[in-house]
Design a protein around this motif. Structure first.
Motif, mmCIF file in Angstrom:
data_model
loop_
_atom_site.group_PDB
_atom_site.id
_atom_site.type_symbol
_atom_site.label_atom_id
_atom_site.label_comp_id
_atom_site.label_asym_id
_atom_site.label_seq_id
_atom_site.Cartn_x
_atom_site.Cartn_y
_atom_site.Cartn_z
ATOM 1 N N LEU A 214 0.825 -1.208 0.000
ATOM 2 C CA LEU A 214 0.000 0.000 0.000
ATOM 3 C C LEU A 214 0.856 1.253 0.000
ATOM 4 O O LEU A 214 2.001 1.249 0.488
ATOM 5 N N ASP A 215 0.290 2.328 -0.539
ATOM 6 C CA ASP A 215 0.974 3.620 -0.457
ATOM 7 C C ASP A 215 1.134 4.013 1.008
ATOM 8 O O ASP A 215 0.346 3.610 1.872
ATOM 9 N N THR A 216 2.125 4.807 1.269
ATOM 10 C CA THR A 216 2.420 5.193 2.641
ATOM 11 C C THR A 216 1.198 5.802 3.334
ATOM 12 O O THR A 216 0.923 5.513 4.505
ATOM 13 N N ASN A 217 0.445 6.623 2.629
ATOM 14 C CA ASN A 217 -0.726 7.271 3.231
ATOM 15 C C ASN A 217 -1.852 6.282 3.527
ATOM 16 O O ASN A 217 -2.696 6.545 4.391
ATOM 17 N N ASP A 218 -1.899 5.188 2.755
ATOM 18 C CA ASP A 218 -2.972 4.201 2.933
ATOM 19 C C ASP A 218 -2.576 3.053 3.866
ATOM 20 O O ASP A 218 -3.440 2.292 4.300
ATOM 21 N N ARG A 219 -1.304 2.953 4.149
ATOM 22 C CA ARG A 219 -0.819 1.826 4.942
ATOM 23 C C ARG A 219 -1.152 2.025 6.419
ATOM 24 O O ARG A 219 -0.878 3.087 6.985
ATOM 25 N N PRO A 220 -1.761 1.022 7.056
ATOM 26 C CA PRO A 220 -2.079 1.178 8.484
ATOM 27 C C PRO A 220 -0.800 1.249 9.318
ATOM 28 O O PRO A 220 0.193 0.576 9.013
ATOM 29 N N PRO A 221 -0.788 2.078 10.354
ATOM 30 C CA PRO A 221 0.394 2.169 11.214
ATOM 31 C C PRO A 221 0.698 0.808 11.856
ATOM 32 O O PRO A 221 -0.205 -0.021 12.035
ATOM 33 N N PRO A 222 1.934 0.547 12.220
ATOM 34 C CA PRO A 222 2.283 -0.714 12.880
ATOM 35 C C PRO A 222 1.449 -0.913 14.155
ATOM 36 O O PRO A 222 1.241 0.032 14.931
ATOM 37 N N ASN A 223 0.959 -2.119 14.323
ATOM 38 C CA ASN A 223 0.199 -2.514 15.528
ATOM 39 C C ASN A 223 -1.132 -1.785 15.681
ATOM 40 O O ASN A 223 -1.747 -1.822 16.754
ATOM 41 N N SER A 224 -1.595 -1.143 14.597
ATOM 42 C CA SER A 224 -2.833 -0.376 14.703
ATOM 43 C C SER A 224 -4.055 -1.259 14.951
ATOM 44 O O SER A 224 -5.043 -0.791 15.525
ATOM 45 N N VAL A 225 -3.991 -2.537 14.523
ATOM 46 C CA VAL A 225 -5.138 -3.415 14.729
ATOM 47 C C VAL A 225 -5.402 -3.638 16.218
ATOM 48 O O VAL A 225 -6.554 -3.704 16.660
ATOM 49 N N TYR A 226 -4.323 -3.712 17.016
ATOM 50 C CA TYR A 226 -4.494 -3.903 18.463
ATOM 51 C C TYR A 226 -5.085 -2.644 19.095
ATOM 52 O O TYR A 226 -5.954 -2.730 19.978
ATOM 53 N N VAL A 227 -4.618 -1.490 18.637
ATOM 54 C CA VAL A 227 -5.137 -0.220 19.154
ATOM 55 C C VAL A 227 -6.618 -0.085 18.807
ATOM 56 O O VAL A 227 -7.447 0.259 19.667
ATOM 57 N N ARG A 228 -6.941 -0.374 17.563
ATOM 58 C CA ARG A 228 -8.331 -0.236 17.135
ATOM 59 C C ARG A 228 -9.240 -1.185 17.895
ATOM 60 O O ARG A 228 -10.356 -0.820 18.295
ATOM 61 N N ASN A 229 -8.785 -2.419 18.105
ATOM 62 C CA ASN A 229 -9.630 -3.408 18.778
ATOM 63 C C ASN A 229 -9.943 -3.021 20.212
ATOM 64 O O ASN A 229 -11.092 -3.133 20.660
ATOM 65 N N VAL A 230 -8.926 -2.594 20.963
ATOM 66 C CA VAL A 230 -9.198 -2.254 22.362
ATOM 67 C C VAL A 230 -10.050 -0.992 22.451
ATOM 68 O O VAL A 230 -10.883 -0.856 23.360
ATOM 69 N N ARG A 231 -9.879 -0.063 21.527
ATOM 70 C CA ARG A 231 -10.747 1.120 21.534
ATOM 71 C C ARG A 231 -12.169 0.727 21.152
ATOM 72 O O ARG A 231 -13.146 1.245 21.717
ATOM 73 N N GLN A 232 -12.313 -0.180 20.200
ATOM 74 C CA GLN A 232 -13.628 -0.609 19.765
ATOM 75 C C GLN A 232 -14.395 -1.287 20.882
ATOM 76 O O GLN A 232 -15.619 -1.149 20.990
#
Length: 419
Positions: free
Chosen positions: A385-403
């Motif tokens: 993915l392009d840099t702007n579209d690429r999810p930040p490292p470990n963002s899935v864990y951050v998103r899950n706990v916030r969700q």
């Protein structure tokens, strides 16, 4: 009564002559009736179970193997001998070994695998199995070619072991298979998919979503149930059969038909510590020994009472959730890099811990078996993915706990004393 070497030689020669006759006549239907008759002739000393085919050299290998195993078995145990001529991969071999041990009533099982591509894995597995305490079997011998005519492993069932069928051990208090599958399907669709906790699974019918650009087809989630129950001192070993059976199914089924498998074990629903022990101390070592965790299979443990703190790890541990402290650091880093983050949205370690555990809390004790190819493809896709579209490292864990963290209660309105 032990069969004499002369009688064994005569019978082995008869097997070879019979096979050669079938080969010369080109008879594709040769097989079970005559094969079973020959098997009964050899019982109880040795029962031959061959994958019959038309390669003439195999009867010679088999004769040599039967003699070699018998001559090197110091305890002269009666053995079921099984030769898997076409088992090339580690997962094929492990599935037959543990499945064969569970199915056979004999005191000893000898599995030969002449076609195994990486037979050194068999030695690693033998070493791991020998290191287990309280196991229901012992490794009698493991040899590779050229020390033996073909690679083989022989295991002996201990006297205390009882082979149990699922139908014989299903307690009334355990939920029926259809109930377990229904509960797990609701969890996948109503919790995992609805909250998008896994970015590549949206429902029971749609796993490995969004990876077509890297050659991965969307497939379904398979639900499987095992009712393996053992005596306390033999805890968990029958589960090896279920795990490796599912692994073989996953590897032999096109990914467009089956993307991943959730294997539920309701007998462990009330005991997180026992389930975690079985996964970490019995299942995981066999996966590592056979060398498939980096090439074929990913795995993750789930449980109604999943508790990351009780695992006691402070770094990434195969099969388990990321430690709470690490996830909290991810969240804190994400918060500090956001200029619009309000103070009320900063999560405490306690909030992160509860949400992090909740991701792994399923209706039943469950082992998730994933395709390593899909995990690698997901990483390849994100890297492309392009840099702007690429999810930040470990963002899935951050998103899950916030969700999964409830929003803070609204602040009470203070009275307006300006008037």
């Amino acid at each position: 009564m032990r069969m004499s070497p002369w009688r064994r030689s005569v019978l082995a020669t008869a097997v070879g002559a019979w096979l050669t006759l079938g080969i010369n006549h080109g008879d594709d239907s040769i097989g079970m009736p005559s094969a079973m008759a020959l098997t009964s002739l050899l019982a109880p000393t040795v029962r031959v179970q061959l994958a019959w085919n038309k390669e003439g050299a195999r009867q010679d290998i088999w004769r040599e193997l039967v003699d070699h195993v018998h001559d090197n078995d110091n305890e002269k145990e009666e053995a079921v001998m099984e030769c898997e001529w076409d088992a090339e991969e580690e997962w094929q071999v492990a599935e037959r070994l543990f499945g064969g041990w569970r199915e056979k009533k004999a005191s000893s099982l000898c599995l030969a695998v002449p076609a195994m591509k990486r037979p050194e894995a068999l030695e690693r597995l033998a070493t791991v199995l020998s290191s287990f305490s309280n196991q229901p079997f012992v490794v009698v011998k493991c040899e590779l070619h050229p020390d033996a005519p073909a690679p083989y492993i022989q295991i002996k069932t201990l006297d205390s072991t009882t082979h149990q069928n699922d139908a014989d051990v299903l307690p009334i208090l355990l939920p029926q298979e259809e109930t377990v599958k229904e509960n797990m399907a609701q969890w996948v669709d109503g919790f995992l998919g609805r909250n998008r906790l896994c970015p590549y699974t949206s429902s029971m019918r749609a796993s490995a979503v969004g990876l077509t650009s890297v050659g991965v087809s969307t497939g379904s989630v398979g639900l499987r149930v095992s009712y393996c129950l053992m005596k306390e001192e033999e805890e968990g070993f029958l589960l090896l059969d279920a795990v490796w059976t599912c692994i073989r199914e996953l590897m032999e089924t096109p990914e467009s038909e089956l993307a991943t498998i959730l294997l539920s074990v309701p007998a462990y629903d009330d005991d997180w510590n026992a389930f975690s022990h079985v996964c970490d101390s019995i299942i995981e070592p066999t996966l590592e020994a056979m060398g498939i965790t980096q090439t074929c299979i990913g795995r993750a443990w789930f449980h109604p009472l999943y508790n990351t703190t009780s695992v006691g790890h402070d770094t990434v541990l195969p099969g388990h959730a990321i430690p709470h402290a690490m996830v909290h650091d991810f969240v804190s880093s994400s918060s500090s890099s956001s200029t619009n983050m309000e103070a009320s949205n900063v999560l405490t370690l306690d909030q992160v811990s509860k949400a992090n555990d909740l991701v792994r809390q399923t209706p039943h004790a469950t082992i998730n078996l994933l395709r390593r190819s899909q995990l690698n493809a997901a990483a390849e896709y994100e890297a492309s993915l392009d840099t702007n579209d690429r999810p930040p490292p470990n963002s899935v864990y951050v998103r899950n706990v916030r969700q999964l963290t409830p929003p803070p209660p609204p602040q009470p309105q203070l009275p307006d004393n300006s008037l």
